[in-house]
Design a protein around this motif. Structure first.
Motif, PDB file in Angstrom:
ATOM      1  N   ALA A   1      82.569  -3.057  59.602  1.00 18.15           N
ATOM      2  CA  ALA A   1      83.014  -2.750  60.996  1.00 18.15           C
ATOM      3  C   ALA A   1      82.185  -3.816  61.975  1.00 18.15           C
ATOM      4  N   GLU A   2      81.102  -3.426  61.676  1.00 17.98           N
ATOM      5  CA  GLU A   2      79.847  -4.150  62.553  1.00 17.98           C
ATOM      6  C   GLU A   2      80.102  -5.597  62.275  1.00 17.98           C
ATOM      7  N   GLY A   3      79.978  -6.231  60.974  1.00 18.72           N
ATOM      8  CA  GLY A   3      80.256  -7.606  61.050  1.00 18.72           C
ATOM      9  C   GLY A   3      81.511  -8.308  61.373  1.00 18.72           C
ATOM     10  N   LEU A   4      82.606  -7.461  61.035  1.00 16.36           N
ATOM     11  CA  LEU A   4      83.841  -8.062  61.730  1.00 16.36           C
ATOM     12  C   LEU A   4      83.941  -7.936  63.129  1.00 16.36           C
ATOM     13  N   ASP A   5      83.293  -7.167  63.942  1.00 19.49           N
ATOM     14  CA  ASP A   5      83.152  -6.923  65.211  1.00 19.49           C
ATOM     15  C   ASP A   5      82.346  -8.097  65.966  1.00 19.49           C
ATOM     16  N   ALA A   6      81.293  -8.350  65.389  1.00 26.73           N
ATOM     17  CA  ALA A   6      80.620  -9.545  65.908  1.00 26.73           C
ATOM     18  C   ALA A   6      81.238 -10.717  65.707  1.00 26.73           C
ATOM     19  N   LEU A   7      81.891 -11.038  64.566  1.00 28.98           N
ATOM     20  CA  LEU A   7      82.596 -12.182  64.343  1.00 28.98           C
ATOM     21  C   LEU A   7      83.575 -12.373  65.317  1.00 28.98           C
ATOM     22  N   ALA A   8      84.315 -11.417  65.641  1.00 26.04           N
ATOM     23  CA  ALA A   8      85.663 -11.347  66.375  1.00 26.04           C
ATOM     24  C   ALA A   8      85.215 -11.608  67.769  1.00 26.04           C
ATOM     25  N   ALA A   9      83.946 -11.152  68.424  1.00 27.20           N
ATOM     26  CA  ALA A   9      83.393 -11.123  69.534  1.00 27.20           C
ATOM     27  C   ALA A   9      82.901 -12.641  69.880  1.00 27.20           C
ATOM     28  N   LYS A  10      82.617 -13.594  68.933  1.00 30.40           N
ATOM     29  CA  LYS A  10      82.151 -14.879  69.171  1.00 30.40           C
ATOM     30  C   LYS A  10      83.113 -15.938  68.867  1.00 30.40           C
ATOM     31  N   GLN A  11      84.287 -15.607  67.884  1.00 31.04           N
ATOM     32  CA  GLN A  11      85.127 -16.660  67.767  1.00 31.04           C
ATOM     33  C   GLN A  11      86.768 -16.390  67.081  1.00 31.04           C
ATOM     34  N   ILE A  12      87.566 -17.172  67.295  1.00 30.05           N
ATOM     35  CA  ILE A  12      88.695 -17.160  66.764  1.00 30.05           C
ATOM     36  C   ILE A  12      88.626 -16.750  65.247  1.00 30.05           C
ATOM     37  N   VAL A  13      89.298 -15.480  64.766  1.00 31.98           N
ATOM     38  CA  VAL A  13      89.308 -15.109  63.436  1.00 31.98           C
ATOM     39  C   VAL A  13      90.721 -15.315  63.073  1.00 31.98           C
TER      40      VAL A  13
END
Length: 418
Positions: free
Chosen positions: A24-36
């Protein structure tokens, strides 16, 4: 509720879509900074998906609403095998023509839920037959198969269920989870896909794909699963007495689709409004707080919004108007399911309209005086309805279109055949 920084996970959590997240932490960080880019796979086992698949379609819609890119994966390749997850027996093998025709039919429904195009967050549709059909057996075993542990695969609940029941699990089906894991690897390479989503029964398959991508390419990818969606009475979502609630209009009339949502249990209204409509959460909170007869207004809103999303606003309005005429005015609206014939057994009529699942059940309902013609109960001795001859002790003779009803929820039109 967990606090997330990304719009994506906040949206999914607030509307009740999250059951498990791999990181959850990794996905949350990725989704906050780029289009997933994220995907869900759908195997073309029938000409239409049904309401049981709708939470996954809505998950792709939420992904796009949060600014990310949905990938609809059609299982033209995996559909030749069939997902064994939590199935009591192997799926029937489909011909290539049937698979192709099912894919063409299923595609149409996604256009109502997603915006397709070439933009960064526009949805795309792909078919895993594009890469699975080209695989060579020995290279695939050497390059991909070596990363899968049989011991671990046997520990998955979806496999254990079949084995514990001493039901056959073919080598063909056992390969399904390897192919699904390979799909994630291919989509990661081809489309930069970083997220696979699915129902809770797909957890093992999703984890396989994540580990494969990390081992083969060193790529970090993520998984999200939704909770099993059941009704308040414990029933399976999308299954009714008369069968599946199909999304395609050529498989189920607009009125029947609308009526499915209108018949929602009081206890499910708020949850279904969050999952299956775009209504704001504060409005949903107001609607689910209604009590007594007022909750019926919330059910009508649910039916209108869910039908409009899947079938279009005009279809929803037509179905709602038909319901109003049928239930509030006692008249026959134009969108009720219709059956045309010259002479037919009443039990057959009830089965063909989808009111009951068998003639045995139809006869039982008739003996209970639960079947009505133009609002009047049908007498116990009557067995047939005819448009072509006069009345008799066992037959009702009709000269014009009539309404047939079972209980308060099932209504249809009977018309003379041309």
């Amino acid at each position: 509720m967990t606090e997330y920084s990304s719009d994506l996970l906040r949206l999914l959590a607030s509307r009740g879509y999250i059951h498990q997240v791999t990181d959850a932490e990794g996905l949350d960080a990725l989704a906050a900074k780029q289009i997933v880019p994220g995907y869900i796979g759908f195997d073309p086992t029938a000409p239409s998906l049904h309401v049981g698949s709708l939470v996954q379609i809505m998950l792709l819609r939420r992904l796009q609403q949060a600014g990310h890119k949905p990938i609809v994966l059609m299982g033209g390749g995996t559909g030749k095998i069939g997902d064994p997850s939590f199935k009591d027996e192997a799926r029937k093998m489909l011909t290539l023509d049937t698979i192709g025709s099912n894919i063409a039919s299923i595609k149409t429904v996604f256009e109502n839920f997603l915006t397709f195009g070439d933009g960064p967050s526009d949805a795309v549709m792909v078919d895993n037959a594009d890469w699975l059909d080209k695989l060579e057996y020995i290279p695939f075993l050497r390059d991909i198969g070596r990363h899968f542990s049989i011991n671990r695969m046997l520990s998955f609940d979806s496999v254990k269920l079949r084995l514990d029941r001493e039901q056959s699990l073919s080598f063909l089906e056992f390969n399904y989870m390897i192919l699904q894991g390979y799909d994630f690897l291919e989509l990661s390479r081809r489309a930069g896909c970083r997220l696979q989503m699915g129902g809770s029964d797909q957890w093992g398959n999703i984890v396989n794909g994540i580990e494969l991508s990390r081992r083969v390419d060193g790529t970090e990818v993520y998984g999200v699963t939704t909770p099993l969606i059941t009704t308040a009475d414990g029933g399976k979502m999308g299954k009714t007495m008369s069968g599946a609630v199909w999304l395609n209009p050529d498989q189920l009339p607009h009125y029947d689709y609308w009526q499915f949502w209108r018949n929602t249990d009081d206890r499910d209204v708020g949850r279904f409004l969050r999952l299956f409509t775009d209504l704001p959460l504060d409005e949903i909170a107001r609607l689910e707080a209604l009590e007594g007869a007022e909750i019926n207004e919330a059910k009508k809103i649910l039916a209108n919004e869910a039908t409009a999303m899947c079938r279009g606003r005009a279809a929803a309005e037509e179905a709602a108007e038909t319901a109003r005429k049928t239930f509030e005015e006692g008249a026959a609206g134009g969108a009720l399911p219709t059956l045309a014939f010259k002479r037919k057994q009443i039990a057959e009529i009830l089965v063909e309209l989808g009111f009951v699942s068998s003639k045995k059940e139809a006869f039982r309902k008739m003996s209970e005086r639960a079947v009505r013609l133009n609002g009047e109960p049908i007498a116990n001795l009557v067995r047939d309805i005819s448009f072509e001859d006069g009345p008799s002790e066992f037959t009702i003779h009709l000269t014009q279109t009539a309404t047939i009803s079972l209980g308060k929820k099932h209504h249809g039109l009977l018309t003379p055949q041309g």
